[in-house]
Motif scaffolding. Structure first.
Motif, PDB file in Angstrom:
ATOM      1  N   VAL A  63       0.811  -1.226   0.000  1.00 32.80           N
ATOM      2  CA  VAL A  63       0.000   0.000   0.000  1.00 32.80           C
ATOM      3  C   VAL A  63       0.841   1.271   0.000  1.00 32.80           C
ATOM      4  O   VAL A  63       0.291   2.375  -0.067  1.00 32.80           O
ATOM      5  N   LYS A  64       2.142   1.130   0.068  1.00 27.99           N
ATOM      6  CA  LYS A  64       3.015   2.310   0.087  1.00 27.99           C
ATOM      7  C   LYS A  64       2.791   3.169  -1.153  1.00 27.99           C
ATOM      8  O   LYS A  64       2.709   2.653  -2.266  1.00 27.99           O
ATOM      9  N   GLY A  65       2.667   4.469  -0.919  1.00 24.17           N
ATOM     10  CA  GLY A  65       2.444   5.395  -2.021  1.00 24.17           C
ATOM     11  C   GLY A  65       0.989   5.552  -2.410  1.00 24.17           C
ATOM     12  O   GLY A  65       0.640   6.449  -3.190  1.00 24.17           O
ATOM     13  N   ARG A  66       0.123   4.687  -1.893  1.00 24.01           N
ATOM     14  CA  ARG A  66      -1.308   4.768  -2.221  1.00 24.01           C
ATOM     15  C   ARG A  66      -2.158   5.109  -0.989  1.00 24.01           C
ATOM     16  O   ARG A  66      -3.166   5.797  -1.108  1.00 24.01           O
ATOM     17  N   PHE A  67      -1.775   4.596   0.166  1.00 23.49           N
ATOM     18  CA  PHE A  67      -2.536   4.804   1.403  1.00 23.49           C
ATOM     19  C   PHE A  67      -1.775   5.762   2.317  1.00 23.49           C
ATOM     20  O   PHE A  67      -0.541   5.765   2.358  1.00 23.49           O
ATOM     21  N   THR A  68      -2.535   6.554   3.070  1.00 26.94           N
ATOM     22  CA  THR A  68      -1.949   7.458   4.059  1.00 26.94           C
ATOM     23  C   THR A  68      -2.699   7.327   5.381  1.00 26.94           C
ATOM     24  O   THR A  68      -3.926   7.502   5.411  1.00 26.94           O
ATOM     25  N   ILE A  69      -1.966   7.014   6.434  1.00 23.16           N
ATOM     26  CA  ILE A  69      -2.559   6.916   7.767  1.00 23.16           C
ATOM     27  C   ILE A  69      -2.299   8.210   8.524  1.00 23.16           C
ATOM     28  O   ILE A  69      -1.224   8.823   8.388  1.00 23.16           O
ATOM     29  N   SER A  70      -3.279   8.645   9.293  1.00 30.14           N
ATOM     30  CA  SER A  70      -3.122   9.848  10.113  1.00 30.14           C
ATOM     31  C   SER A  70      -4.010   9.724  11.345  1.00 30.14           C
ATOM     32  O   SER A  70      -4.890   8.851  11.392  1.00 30.14           O
ATOM     33  N   ARG A  71      -3.773  10.584  12.318  1.00 26.57           N
ATOM     34  CA  ARG A  71      -4.582  10.539  13.540  1.00 26.57           C
ATOM     35  C   ARG A  71      -4.770  11.939  14.086  1.00 26.57           C
ATOM     36  O   ARG A  71      -3.913  12.802  13.931  1.00 26.57           O
ATOM     37  N   ASP A  72      -5.914  12.118  14.733  1.00 25.93           N
ATOM     38  CA  ASP A  72      -6.216  13.357  15.439  1.00 25.93           C
ATOM     39  C   ASP A  72      -6.157  13.008  16.922  1.00 25.93           C
ATOM     40  O   ASP A  72      -7.101  12.424  17.462  1.00 25.93           O
ATOM     41  N   ASN A  73      -5.057  13.344  17.565  1.00 27.11           N
ATOM     42  CA  ASN A  73      -4.863  12.953  18.953  1.00 27.11           C
ATOM     43  C   ASN A  73      -5.847  13.651  19.900  1.00 27.11           C
ATOM     44  O   ASN A  73      -6.215  13.104  20.932  1.00 27.11           O
ATOM     45  N   ALA A  74      -6.268  14.844  19.545  1.00 28.07           N
ATOM     46  CA  ALA A  74      -7.199  15.577  20.407  1.00 28.07           C
ATOM     47  C   ALA A  74      -8.582  14.935  20.409  1.00 28.07           C
ATOM     48  O   ALA A  74      -9.287  14.950  21.419  1.00 28.07           O
ATOM     49  N   LYS A  75      -8.953  14.362  19.265  1.00 35.29           N
ATOM     50  CA  LYS A  75     -10.283  13.767  19.126  1.00 35.29           C
ATOM     51  C   LYS A  75     -10.264  12.249  19.196  1.00 35.29           C
ATOM     52  O   LYS A  75     -11.316  11.611  19.142  1.00 35.29           O
ATOM     53  N   ASN A  76      -9.080  11.665  19.305  1.00 32.72           N
ATOM     54  CA  ASN A  76      -8.944  10.198  19.349  1.00 32.72           C
ATOM     55  C   ASN A  76      -9.552   9.544  18.116  1.00 32.72           C
ATOM     56  O   ASN A  76     -10.327   8.578  18.213  1.00 32.72           O
ATOM     57  N   ILE A  77      -9.219  10.077  16.954  1.00 30.94           N
ATOM     58  CA  ILE A  77      -9.723   9.538  15.690  1.00 30.94           C
ATOM     59  C   ILE A  77      -8.537   9.136  14.816  1.00 30.94           C
ATOM     60  O   ILE A  77      -7.567   9.878  14.690  1.00 30.94           O
ATOM     61  N   LEU A  78      -8.659   7.984  14.217  1.00 30.57           N
ATOM     62  CA  LEU A  78      -7.666   7.452  13.294  1.00 30.57           C
ATOM     63  C   LEU A  78      -8.262   7.459  11.898  1.00 30.57           C
ATOM     64  O   LEU A  78      -9.441   7.159  11.721  1.00 30.57           O
ATOM     65  N   TYR A  79      -7.432   7.788  10.906  1.00 30.74           N
ATOM     66  CA  TYR A  79      -7.894   7.844   9.514  1.00 30.74           C
ATOM     67  C   TYR A  79      -7.009   6.954   8.629  1.00 30.74           C
ATOM     68  O   TYR A  79      -5.850   6.708   8.930  1.00 30.74           O
ATOM     69  N   LEU A  80      -7.586   6.539   7.519  1.00 32.10           N
ATOM     70  CA  LEU A  80      -6.833   5.875   6.474  1.00 32.10           C
ATOM     71  C   LEU A  80      -7.364   6.375   5.136  1.00 32.10           C
ATOM     72  O   LEU A  80      -8.486   6.054   4.752  1.00 32.10           O
ATOM     73  N   GLN A  81      -6.565   7.185   4.469  1.00 33.42           N
ATOM     74  CA  GLN A  81      -6.909   7.652   3.124  1.00 33.42           C
ATOM     75  C   GLN A  81      -6.372   6.627   2.120  1.00 33.42           C
ATOM     76  O   GLN A  81      -5.165   6.365   2.096  1.00 33.42           O
ATOM     77  N   MET A  82      -7.276   6.069   1.346  1.00 34.33           N
ATOM     78  CA  MET A  82      -6.895   5.024   0.397  1.00 34.33           C
ATOM     79  C   MET A  82      -7.149   5.523  -1.020  1.00 34.33           C
ATOM     80  O   MET A  82      -8.303   5.793  -1.384  1.00 34.33           O
ATOM     81  N   ASN A  83      -6.089   5.668  -1.793  1.00 35.86           N
ATOM     82  CA  ASN A  83      -6.172   6.117  -3.182  1.00 35.86           C
ATOM     83  C   ASN A  83      -5.714   5.011  -4.119  1.00 35.86           C
ATOM     84  O   ASN A  83      -5.061   4.063  -3.699  1.00 35.86           O
ATOM     85  N   SER A  84      -6.046   5.164  -5.373  1.00 39.89           N
ATOM     86  CA  SER A  84      -5.644   4.193  -6.406  1.00 39.89           C
ATOM     87  C   SER A  84      -5.967   2.770  -5.963  1.00 39.89           C
ATOM     88  O   SER A  84      -5.125   1.863  -6.053  1.00 39.89           O
ATOM     89  N   LEU A  85      -7.170   2.577  -5.507  1.00 43.31           N
ATOM     90  CA  LEU A  85      -7.560   1.268  -4.973  1.00 43.31           C
ATOM     91  C   LEU A  85      -7.541   0.190  -6.051  1.00 43.31           C
ATOM     92  O   LEU A  85      -7.850   0.460  -7.229  1.00 43.31           O
ATOM     93  N   LYS A  86      -7.175  -1.013  -5.628  1.00 44.68           N
ATOM     94  CA  LYS A  86      -7.091  -2.165  -6.513  1.00 44.68           C
ATOM     95  C   LYS A  86      -8.035  -3.253  -6.011  1.00 44.68           C
ATOM     96  O   LYS A  86      -8.339  -3.306  -4.818  1.00 44.68           O
ATOM     97  N   PRO A  87      -8.464  -4.147  -6.877  1.00 43.67           N
ATOM     98  CA  PRO A  87      -9.328  -5.252  -6.422  1.00 43.67           C
ATOM     99  C   PRO A  87      -8.700  -6.053  -5.280  1.00 43.67           C
ATOM    100  O   PRO A  87      -9.430  -6.534  -4.401  1.00 43.67           O
ATOM    101  N   GLU A  88      -7.399  -6.177  -5.274  1.00 48.97           N
ATOM    102  CA  GLU A  88      -6.733  -6.932  -4.210  1.00 48.97           C
ATOM    103  C   GLU A  88      -6.748  -6.210  -2.863  1.00 48.97           C
ATOM    104  O   GLU A  88      -6.329  -6.778  -1.852  1.00 48.97           O
ATOM    105  N   ASP A  89      -7.233  -4.967  -2.831  1.00 45.01           N
ATOM    106  CA  ASP A  89      -7.418  -4.268  -1.555  1.00 45.01           C
ATOM    107  C   ASP A  89      -8.735  -4.650  -0.882  1.00 45.01           C
ATOM    108  O   ASP A  89      -8.995  -4.240   0.251  1.00 45.01           O
ATOM    109  N   THR A  90      -9.558  -5.420  -1.572  1.00 45.25           N
ATOM    110  CA  THR A  90     -10.843  -5.844  -1.019  1.00 45.25           C
ATOM    111  C   THR A  90     -10.633  -6.681   0.234  1.00 45.25           C
ATOM    112  O   THR A  90      -9.895  -7.670   0.232  1.00 45.25           O
TER     113      THR A  90
END
Length: 121
Positions: A63-90
């Protein structure tokens, strides 16, 4: 106690994007590392990406170069931005966090219920 609730999964065509969120709630004292895992049918659960409190990240090679993980420590929220998705990401995507309770002295691993991501070809 603590709850991790994922959202943002769904059906998308190959090449598309999705953004997953994971909200942690409850008697949280502190959160250390957080991560996204996924499990496809017939396969073992695997680490997709992880992030520590200071912001350092780690990604699976697939997933390197396609996915980005981030977090909002104040709100205790984790994110995963997934771009250029492929069928094998299912897979079902799970949120994981190391959480110390307000009255606790050690960290315990918590898991969300999972959210389905389906990428069509």
């Amino acid at each position: 106690q603590v709850h991790l609730v994922e959202s943002g999964g769904g059906l998308v065509q190959a090449g598309g994007s999705l953004r997953l969120s994971c909200a942690a709630s409850g008697s949280i004292g502190s959160i250390s590392a957080m991560g996204w895992y996924r499990q496809a049918p017939g396969k073992q659960r695997e680490l997709v990406a992880s992030i520590v409190t200071g912001g350092s990240t780690n990604y699976a090679d697939s997933v390197k170069g396609r996915f980005t993980i981030s977090r909002d420590n104040a709100k205790n929220i984790l994110y995963l931005q997934m771009n250029s998705l492929k069928p094998e990401d299912t897979a079902v995507y799970y949120c994981n966090a190391g959480i110390r309770l307000l009255w606790g002295d050690r960290s315990t691993q918590y898991w969300g219920q999972g959210t389905q991501v389906t990428v069509s070809s």
